[in-house]
Write a protein that holds these residues in place. Sequence first.
Motif, PDB file in Angstrom:
ATOM      1  N   GLU A 350       0.806  -1.216   0.000  1.00 37.44           N
ATOM      2  CA  GLU A 350       0.000   0.000   0.000  1.00 37.44           C
ATOM      3  C   GLU A 350       0.840   1.268   0.000  1.00 37.44           C
ATOM      4  N   THR A 351       2.063   1.203   0.501  1.00 40.85           N
ATOM      5  CA  THR A 351       2.839   2.431   0.719  1.00 40.85           C
ATOM      6  C   THR A 351       4.175   2.485  -0.020  1.00 40.85           C
ATOM      7  N   LEU A 352       4.929   1.385  -0.062  1.00 41.81           N
ATOM      8  CA  LEU A 352       6.293   1.428  -0.599  1.00 41.81           C
ATOM      9  C   LEU A 352       6.396   0.994  -2.056  1.00 41.81           C
ATOM     10  N   PHE A 353       5.583   0.034  -2.479  1.00 39.22           N
ATOM     11  CA  PHE A 353       5.679  -0.463  -3.848  1.00 39.22           C
ATOM     12  C   PHE A 353       5.043   0.532  -4.813  1.00 39.22           C
ATOM     13  N   PHE A 354       5.728   0.783  -5.930  1.00 37.17           N
ATOM     14  CA  PHE A 354       5.198   1.719  -6.913  1.00 37.17           C
ATOM     15  C   PHE A 354       5.644   1.318  -8.310  1.00 37.17           C
ATOM     16  N   GLN A 355       4.912   1.777  -9.296  1.00 35.21           N
ATOM     17  CA  GLN A 355       5.297   1.568 -10.689  1.00 35.21           C
ATOM     18  C   GLN A 355       6.044   2.806 -11.168  1.00 35.21           C
ATOM     19  N   PRO A 356       7.254   2.642 -11.679  1.00 31.62           N
ATOM     20  CA  PRO A 356       8.005   3.790 -12.170  1.00 31.62           C
ATOM     21  C   PRO A 356       7.566   4.187 -13.576  1.00 31.62           C
ATOM     22  N   ALA A 357       7.720   5.448 -13.887  1.00 31.85           N
ATOM     23  CA  ALA A 357       7.437   5.927 -15.240  1.00 31.85           C
ATOM     24  C   ALA A 357       8.637   5.599 -16.123  1.00 31.85           C
ATOM     25  N   THR A 358       8.411   4.796 -17.158  1.00 26.61           N
ATOM     26  CA  THR A 358       9.493   4.410 -18.062  1.00 26.61           C
ATOM     27  C   THR A 358       9.066   4.695 -19.505  1.00 26.61           C
ATOM     28  N   PRO A 359      10.040   4.919 -20.392  1.00 28.99           N
ATOM     29  CA  PRO A 359       9.701   5.227 -21.785  1.00 28.99           C
ATOM     30  C   PRO A 359       8.877   4.134 -22.462  1.00 28.99           C
ATOM     31  N   THR A 360       9.051   2.894 -22.040  1.00 25.58           N
ATOM     32  CA  THR A 360       8.301   1.788 -22.647  1.00 25.58           C
ATOM     33  C   THR A 360       7.023   1.471 -21.871  1.00 25.58           C
ATOM     34  N   GLU A 361       6.768   2.254 -20.814  1.00 28.08           N
ATOM     35  CA  GLU A 361       5.604   2.038 -19.954  1.00 28.08           C
ATOM     36  C   GLU A 361       5.581   0.598 -19.441  1.00 28.08           C
ATOM     37  N   ALA A 362       6.761   0.159 -18.992  1.00 33.39           N
ATOM     38  CA  ALA A 362       6.930  -1.216 -18.530  1.00 33.39           C
ATOM     39  C   ALA A 362       6.064  -1.489 -17.303  1.00 33.39           C
ATOM     40  N   ASP A 363       5.464  -2.657 -17.281  1.00 33.81           N
ATOM     41  CA  ASP A 363       4.606  -3.066 -16.165  1.00 33.81           C
ATOM     42  C   ASP A 363       5.486  -3.703 -15.090  1.00 33.81           C
ATOM     43  N   ILE A 364       6.200  -2.864 -14.372  1.00 33.63           N
ATOM     44  CA  ILE A 364       7.150  -3.328 -13.364  1.00 33.63           C
ATOM     45  C   ILE A 364       6.881  -2.606 -12.046  1.00 33.63           C
ATOM     46  N   LEU A 365       7.479  -3.125 -10.987  1.00 28.35           N
ATOM     47  CA  LEU A 365       7.355  -2.506  -9.669  1.00 28.35           C
ATOM     48  C   LEU A 365       8.729  -2.273  -9.065  1.00 28.35           C
ATOM     49  N   MET A 366       8.803  -1.240  -8.248  1.00 22.79           N
ATOM     50  CA  MET A 366       9.987  -0.975  -7.445  1.00 22.79           C
ATOM     51  C   MET A 366       9.526  -0.683  -6.023  1.00 22.79           C
ATOM     52  N   SER A 367      10.468  -0.709  -5.095  1.00 25.94           N
ATOM     53  CA  SER A 367      10.145  -0.428  -3.699  1.00 25.94           C
ATOM     54  C   SER A 367      10.951   0.777  -3.247  1.00 25.94           C
ATOM     55  N   GLY A 368      10.253   1.808  -2.815  1.00 24.34           N
ATOM     56  CA  GLY A 368      10.915   3.029  -2.395  1.00 24.34           C
ATOM     57  C   GLY A 368      11.046   3.119  -0.888  1.00 24.34           C
ATOM     58  N   SER A 369      11.209   4.330  -0.412  1.00 22.52           N
ATOM     59  CA  SER A 369      11.301   4.594   1.019  1.00 22.52           C
ATOM     60  C   SER A 369      10.198   5.570   1.394  1.00 22.52           C
TER      61      SER A 369
END
Length: 591
Positions: A350-369
């Motif tokens: 709910e809070t840390l996982f996010f989808q980054p904006a990429t030129p290919t609009e890749a359906d990926i996730l990253m974990s921030g702080s």
Amino acid sequence: MLLQNVTSRRTPIFLGTLLVVVYAYYFYSRPVFISTSKLFPRPPLKEGQFDWSSREEKYPVTSLKALPTGSAGKIPKIQQKFREETPKDRATRLECRDAVEKAFNRSWTGYKEHAWLKDELLPVSGGSRNNFGSWAATLVDSLDTLWIMGKKDEFEHAVVALGEIDFTKTEQKEINVFKTTTHHLGGLLSAYDLSNGKYPILLEKALEVGDMLYASFDTPNRLPVVRWDWAKTLDDSGQEAAAGALIAELGSLSLEFTRLSQLTGDPKFYDAIQRIYDIFEKSQAKTRLPGMWPVVVNTREANFTVDSGFTLGAMSDSMYEYLPKQYLLLGGLSSQTRNMYQSFIKTAKETLFFQPATPTEADILMSGSVRVTSAEKGEYELDPQMQQLSCFLGGMVAIASKIFSAPDDLTTAKKLVDGCIWAHKNFAAGIMPEIFHVSACVEEAGCIWDTSEWKAGVMDINQGVSNANFEAKVDELKLPRGVTSISDRRYMLRPETIESIFILYRITGNPALLDSAWDMFHAIEEATKTDYGNAAVDDITSNPPKKADNMESFWTGQTLKYFYLMFSEPNLVSLDNWVFNTAAHPLKRPN
């Protein structure tokens, strides 16, 4: 002893055979955490050694928390059932595996010839360094790698050398309890497990390490001093846990201490870490971000509200990683860490996982702080920072999705792993830097690539970048499209991405992961290879990448081990039989 007595009395052969079968069933079919009535014997001390096992405690426990007992619970299988591969695929896979082994051979030879019994090899100069207790960190970390690769002669040579190492003292003033536990204790236990107990010195030395580290728990509240001035423990002044400690260092001792109790029958080690888990469990819903624990906690007062920063990256990572793994090591007999994991992962998604904006609009996730700005209102700010260290997450979530029967989380795990693969491929060297930033997509707006938003993100973070000089500055900063800044340009030979790729491959059998793993290994080998081994890189964006005279023990102990297993037969160290600690040391799971 029972079998010896039976034999000496000339018991009929059929009864002796029956007893052998019963004996084998008891020790190989029953859970290995059933404690024996007799403790594993501690060997006689050598001259100059201190007997930590007989040290009188200042704050002794009045009763010990016992290991869970009974038959192991029914835990779902983790690994995919692999189909028979074609001769061509097998040949390709083995070619990749052999390339990994060749890299290991070079690094191990460099260590043997230039840094034997030192902690680390200096891979550029050919020198050595002791910065880890002077306890031969690379040797201990590499024991199980040697066994897994089938290098029995090298393994036995290293085992003999262990006799020269005194784990009861060090010239180093302060011991990092977390690193010593995960690397040294974990490495010794893993080598003992993998070799099926054939070399007792491995468990003897593990006890040496464990008995010493146990003294760090001798505090009023039984929370350990994680950065431990060990010599002070020998006087009568007493010690207290620190007012500020990292949760990764506090909460990542469980697998090793539990396994030590399982193998030796001494419950004190399990008791020590179980008290930590009880405190973590009690505090989980009371932090500034309920469900998770902050990076820093006050261990002296067991206060988990002193910090408002939360992450799954550096300084926190393995605390969370160990929750599902402790459940596995206890054979599913305790639901505590399962419940803690399920509470934390809900908050993280709910809070840390996010989808980054990429030129290919890749359906990926990253974990921030996350920095909590108002605990009362539940308000927080997300920092879309990507770390090499957080790439363990995909593997952790994948394993948990299987053992906790949460199939939707396997999709999350795949996206997290894809995020790390994207990060490696997106940089020119094919290697992800230690830390970089991206722009997080706004959920309501979807994740449509907008060059102007990326430019705004770059200008917001990097001083001196404007519309007028944007292209020149981006070239100067060597920012790939989608990346807004690079906070740490190093590559430290870390294993986290290949760790998660390996786990996900064992779970899904997706052959595309083999290609990603090979591309990554080839890029790392090209950028880091030296005459003596492999070197960390100061700046992966420079051409060629600038090497540092540094090869931490996890290169041979973790990174190359995961690469080797990636290209090996899937039944080699199966995830259904073994659980890896955070230093990639596999420990035997209960059947």
